[in-house]
Design an enzyme around this catalytic site. Structure first.
Site, PDB file in Angstrom:
ATOM      1  N   GLU A  47       0.888  -1.097   0.001  1.00 35.97           N
ATOM      2  CA  GLU A  47      -0.097  -0.118  -0.077  1.00 35.97           C
ATOM      3  C   GLU A  47       1.076   1.246   0.014  1.00 35.97           C
ATOM      4  O   GLU A  47       1.677   1.413   0.797  1.00 35.97           O
ATOM      5  CB  GLU A  47      -0.819  -0.096   1.293  1.00 35.97           C
ATOM      6  CG  GLU A  47      -1.627   1.155   1.415  1.00 35.97           C
ATOM      7  CD  GLU A  47      -2.333   1.312   2.884  1.00 35.97           C
ATOM      8  OE1 GLU A  47      -2.793   0.155   3.459  1.00 35.97           O
ATOM      9  OE2 GLU A  47      -2.460   2.303   3.443  1.00 35.97           O
ATOM     10  N   ARG A  51       1.088  10.208   1.140  1.00 37.67           N
ATOM     11  CA  ARG A  51       1.715  11.233   2.183  1.00 37.67           C
ATOM     12  C   ARG A  51       2.805  11.989   1.662  1.00 37.67           C
ATOM     13  O   ARG A  51       3.419  12.996   2.158  1.00 37.67           O
ATOM     14  CB  ARG A  51       2.276  10.573   3.306  1.00 37.67           C
ATOM     15  CG  ARG A  51       1.018   9.830   4.091  1.00 37.67           C
ATOM     16  CD  ARG A  51       1.631   9.047   5.340  1.00 37.67           C
ATOM     17  NE  ARG A  51       0.585   8.158   5.834  1.00 37.67           N
ATOM     18  CZ  ARG A  51       0.696   7.481   6.680  1.00 37.67           C
ATOM     19  NH1 ARG A  51       1.719   7.231   7.522  1.00 37.67           N
ATOM     20  NH2 ARG A  51      -0.344   6.492   7.069  1.00 37.67           N
ATOM     21  N   LYS A 135     -10.914  -0.858   6.941  1.00 39.95           N
ATOM     22  CA  LYS A 135      -9.781  -0.706   7.834  1.00 39.95           C
ATOM     23  C   LYS A 135     -10.156  -0.269   9.295  1.00 39.95           C
ATOM     24  O   LYS A 135     -10.920   0.441   9.419  1.00 39.95           O
ATOM     25  CB  LYS A 135      -8.732   0.445   7.221  1.00 39.95           C
ATOM     26  CG  LYS A 135      -7.415   0.935   8.008  1.00 39.95           C
ATOM     27  CD  LYS A 135      -6.597   1.630   7.062  1.00 39.95           C
ATOM     28  CE  LYS A 135      -5.526   2.366   7.939  1.00 39.95           C
ATOM     29  NZ  LYS A 135      -4.549   2.897   6.907  1.00 39.95           N
TER      30      LYS A 135
HETATM   31  C1  3PG Z   1      -1.092   3.720   8.089  1.00 43.76           C
HETATM   32  O1  3PG Z   1      -1.285   4.402   7.560  1.00 43.76           O
HETATM   33  O2  3PG Z   1      -2.067   2.603   8.021  1.00 43.76           O
HETATM   34  C2  3PG Z   1      -0.198   3.484   9.316  1.00 43.76           C
HETATM   35  O3  3PG Z   1       0.422   4.831   9.577  1.00 43.76           O
HETATM   36  C3  3PG Z   1       0.451   2.400   9.508  1.00 43.76           C
HETATM   37  O4  3PG Z   1       0.864   2.174  11.064  1.00 43.76           O
HETATM   38  P1  3PG Z   1       2.310   1.947  11.224  1.00 43.76           P
HETATM   39  O5  3PG Z   1       3.335   2.899  10.722  1.00 43.76           O
HETATM   40  O6  3PG Z   1       1.948   1.923  12.785  1.00 43.76           O
HETATM   41  O7  3PG Z   1       2.403   0.240  10.809  1.00 43.76           O
END
Ligand code: 3PG
Length: 225
Positions: A47, A51, A135
């Site tokens: 994914e 950002r 999600k």
């Molecule tokens: C996301 O965008 O789904 C999260 O920022 C991922 O979370 P993590 O960096 O704690 O795995």
């Protein structure tokens, strides 16, 4: 361009991969080595979060040059980003929250979409649009597996993709919950490892994640990941 997979096909692939690397990438030059590192580690999925300004370009390169990779876009906050993600080849869209305009755009254009939820109200907003795989974000910070089980209980047809604070130590317990389709996380390819081009390290962490996803080991015992 080849046809995009249907919602059902995307769900089947998520159920098969079990772990979705959540990627934050600054430099599109790193996209192919990153995709290969994940593939070599057994994780043929990513994914790409929107950002960073050049995330669409990174996504486009992966879909063009590593077509065997199952790749979607994350952190999609506007309908315009959803459109750009699809144009770049995203097979699915993920969002941290329930954004009605993003959801409506994706449904209108047959783009499989997994909006984020953290409350019953948000689950019901998704159900009103016919979405039943969501999600769960931010998973650990919101209350972890116990909270997820509580929120899942009334909505018997809803399944979840927990993400946020998930890592090699806690992912197995989420995957053991039958209502979990797959878990997302950045632990096997954090942004700083990508920026530092630590692709061997990413491959090794992906290998350990793959073992966990396959149920070979509950926890990568004694290995810092
Ligand atoms: C996301 O965008 O789904 C999260 O920022 C991922 O979370 P993590 O960096 O704690 O795995």
């Amino acid at each position: 361009m080849t046809a995009f997979p249907s919602f059902g096909d995307v769900l089947a692939r998520l159920r098969a991969v079990r772990i979705v690397p959540v990627i934050t990438i600054d430099d599109p030059e790193d996209a192919i080595p990153l995709a290969r590192a994940l593939m070599d580690g057994g994780l043929a999925c990513a994914e790409i979060t929107f950002r960073t300004p050049r995330a669409p370009e990174a996504l486009r390169r992966i879909t063009a040059e590593v077509p065997e990779m199952f790749v979607g876009a994350g952190t999609v906050l506007t309908a315009e980003q959803a459109k750009r993600a699809r144009d770049a080849g995203a097979q699915f869209i993920v969002a941290p929250g329930f954004g009605p305009r993003v959801v409506e755009h994706c449904l209108e254009h047959d783009i499989p979409v997994f909006p984020g939820i953290a409350t019953p109200t948000e689950v019901e907003a998704a159900l009103e649009r016919g979405l039943t795989t969501l999600k769960f974000f931010p998973a650990e910070q919101t209350g972890g597996l116990d909270y997820l089980k509580a929120i899942a209980a009334p909505y018997v047809d809803v399944s979840f993709m927990p993400t946020g604070g998930i890592n090699a130590e806690n992912v197995a317990k989420y995957l053991a919950f039958k209502r979990v389709v797959a878990c997302g996380g950045s632990w096997m390819a954090p942004a700083d490892w990508i920026a530092e081009r630590q692709f061997a390290r990413i491959r090794d962490a992906a290998l350990r994640a793959t073992e966990i996803a396959r149920g070979g080991i509950a926890v990568a015992a004694g290995v810092a990941v």
